[in-house]
Design an enzyme around this catalytic site. Sequence first.
Site, PDB file in Angstrom:
ATOM      1  N   TYR A   1       0.822  -1.213   0.000  1.00 47.66           N
ATOM      2  CA  TYR A   1       0.000   0.000   0.000  1.00 47.66           C
ATOM      3  C   TYR A   1       0.856   1.264   0.000  1.00 47.66           C
ATOM      4  CZ  TYR A   1      -4.123  -2.854   0.719  1.00 47.66           C
ATOM      5  OH  TYR A   1      -5.130  -3.746   0.533  1.00 47.66           O
TER       6      TYR A   1
HETATM    7  C1  LIG Z   1      -0.503  -7.841  -1.564  1.00 50.42           C
HETATM    8  C2  LIG Z   1      -1.136  -8.511  -2.793  1.00 50.42           C
HETATM    9  C3  LIG Z   1      -2.608  -8.109  -2.909  1.00 50.42           C
HETATM   10  C4  LIG Z   1      -0.378  -8.030  -4.054  1.00 50.42           C
HETATM   11  O1  LIG Z   1      -0.982  -8.620  -5.202  1.00 50.42           O
HETATM   12  P1  LIG Z   1      -0.127  -8.991  -6.485  1.00 50.42           P
HETATM   13  O2  LIG Z   1      -1.062  -9.323  -7.588  1.00 50.42           O
HETATM   14  O3  LIG Z   1       0.891 -10.011  -6.140  1.00 50.42           O
HETATM   15  O4  LIG Z   1       0.626  -7.603  -6.772  1.00 50.42           O
HETATM   16  P2  LIG Z   1       0.967  -6.982  -8.201  1.00 50.42           P
HETATM   17  O5  LIG Z   1       1.525  -8.059  -9.088  1.00 50.42           O
HETATM   18  O6  LIG Z   1      -0.178  -6.214  -8.706  1.00 50.42           O
HETATM   19  O7  LIG Z   1       2.129  -5.996  -7.801  1.00 50.42           O
HETATM   20  C5  LIG Z   1       1.936  -4.592  -7.784  1.00 50.42           C
HETATM   21  C6  LIG Z   1       3.186  -3.921  -7.258  1.00 50.42           C
HETATM   22  O8  LIG Z   1       3.272  -4.139  -5.859  1.00 50.42           O
HETATM   23  C7  LIG Z   1       4.478  -4.785  -5.562  1.00 50.42           C
HETATM   24  N1  LIG Z   1       4.184  -5.730  -4.485  1.00 50.42           N
HETATM   25  C8  LIG Z   1       3.403  -6.824  -4.545  1.00 50.42           C
HETATM   26  N2  LIG Z   1       3.373  -7.456  -3.364  1.00 50.42           N
HETATM   27  C9  LIG Z   1       4.164  -6.724  -2.542  1.00 50.42           C
HETATM   28  C10 LIG Z   1       4.557  -6.857  -1.202  1.00 50.42           C
HETATM   29  N3  LIG Z   1       4.131  -7.861  -0.457  1.00 50.42           N
HETATM   30  N4  LIG Z   1       5.387  -5.922  -0.683  1.00 50.42           N
HETATM   31  C11 LIG Z   1       5.818  -4.889  -1.433  1.00 50.42           C
HETATM   32  N5  LIG Z   1       5.486  -4.719  -2.699  1.00 50.42           N
HETATM   33  C12 LIG Z   1       4.673  -5.621  -3.252  1.00 50.42           C
HETATM   34  C13 LIG Z   1       4.918  -5.469  -6.832  1.00 50.42           C
HETATM   35  O9  LIG Z   1       6.330  -5.643  -6.871  1.00 50.42           O
HETATM   36  C14 LIG Z   1       4.448  -4.496  -7.877  1.00 50.42           C
HETATM   37  O10 LIG Z   1       5.338  -3.411  -8.039  1.00 50.42           O
HETATM   38  P3  LIG Z   1       6.229  -3.250  -9.366  1.00 50.42           P
HETATM   39  O11 LIG Z   1       5.263  -3.305 -10.515  1.00 50.42           O
HETATM   40  O12 LIG Z   1       6.882  -1.931  -9.190  1.00 50.42           O
HETATM   41  O13 LIG Z   1       7.158  -4.422  -9.344  1.00 50.42           O
HETATM   42  C15 LIG Z   1      -0.994 -10.057  -2.744  1.00 50.42           C
HETATM   43  O14 LIG Z   1       0.355 -10.381  -2.532  1.00 50.42           O
HETATM   44  C16 LIG Z   1      -1.840 -10.722  -1.671  1.00 50.42           C
HETATM   45  O15 LIG Z   1      -2.982 -11.085  -1.920  1.00 50.42           O
HETATM   46  N6  LIG Z   1      -1.271 -10.920  -0.481  1.00 50.42           N
HETATM   47  C17 LIG Z   1      -1.977 -11.598   0.595  1.00 50.42           C
HETATM   48  C18 LIG Z   1      -3.129 -10.791   1.132  1.00 50.42           C
HETATM   49  C19 LIG Z   1      -2.728  -9.393   1.534  1.00 50.42           C
HETATM   50  O16 LIG Z   1      -1.672  -9.194   2.104  1.00 50.42           O
HETATM   51  N7  LIG Z   1      -3.615  -8.430   1.239  1.00 50.42           N
HETATM   52  C20 LIG Z   1      -3.432  -7.048   1.620  1.00 50.42           C
HETATM   53  C21 LIG Z   1      -4.625  -6.594   2.387  1.00 50.42           C
HETATM   54  S1  LIG Z   1      -4.417  -6.696   4.117  1.00 50.42           S
END
Ligand SMILES: CC(C)(COP(=O)(O)OP(=O)(O)OC[C@H]1O[C@@H](n2cnc3c(N)ncnc32)[C@H](O)[C@@H]1OP(=O)(O)O)[C@@H](O)C(=O)NCCC(=O)NCCS
Length: 125
Positions: A98
């Site tokens: 975020y």
């Molecule tokens: C966090 C989450 C939603 C990210 O979804 P994702 O589809 O893997 O993310 P994306 O592929 O869209 O990545 C978007 C950007 O965020 C970054 N990013 C993704 N996960 C990240 C993390 N855990 N920490 C830091 N950056 C992260 C990616 O590197 C990317 O940046 P870039 O394009 O500059 O490389 C996913 O990992 C998830 O579902 N996690 C478990 C649930 C969770 O933590 N939800 C958050 C709500 S509490």
Amino acid sequence: MAACFILVLQDGGIAGYYTLSSTAVQLPELPETVVRKLPRYPLIPAILLGRLAVDQRYQGRGYGRFLLADALYRSLRSEIASFAVIVNAKDENAKRFYERESFLPFLDQPMKLFRPMSDIEALFR
Ligand SMILES: CC(C)(COP(=O)(O)OP(=O)(O)OC[C@H]1O[C@@H](n2cnc3c(N)ncnc32)[C@H](O)[C@@H]1OP(=O)(O)O)[C@@H](O)C(=O)NCCC(=O)NCCS
């Protein structure tokens, strides 16, 4: 009490989802720079983005950022006034995700973050 939005892929698979609901914040929870621009109401209306998650099989493909952008756009389009979109990060990884998307932490609540609606409006302008 939340509206759930699901990302369904062309093959019918569910890649991820998030929820939106109404919430409110108290002025002392917010940084002074933000408070200065807000009316002195006891509670300031906001939108809570909850449970944003991408299926592990589909992580790292941009779906998380897509879902977040979709949530911010829906929040902006809402005809009900709110000052920000708020998230409660479940862990440090989620918080980093975020923060990279311009969310700011609440005072004394580092896992609770917000993105002002004015900032979201500028994003889609
Ligand atoms: C966090 C989450 C939603 C990210 O979804 P994702 O589809 O893997 O993310 P994306 O592929 O869209 O990545 C978007 C950007 O965020 C970054 N990013 C993704 N996960 C990240 C993390 N855990 N920490 C830091 N950056 C992260 C990616 O590197 C990317 O940046 P870039 O394009 O500059 O490389 C996913 O990992 C998830 O579902 N996690 C478990 C649930 C969770 O933590 N939800 C958050 C709500 S509490």
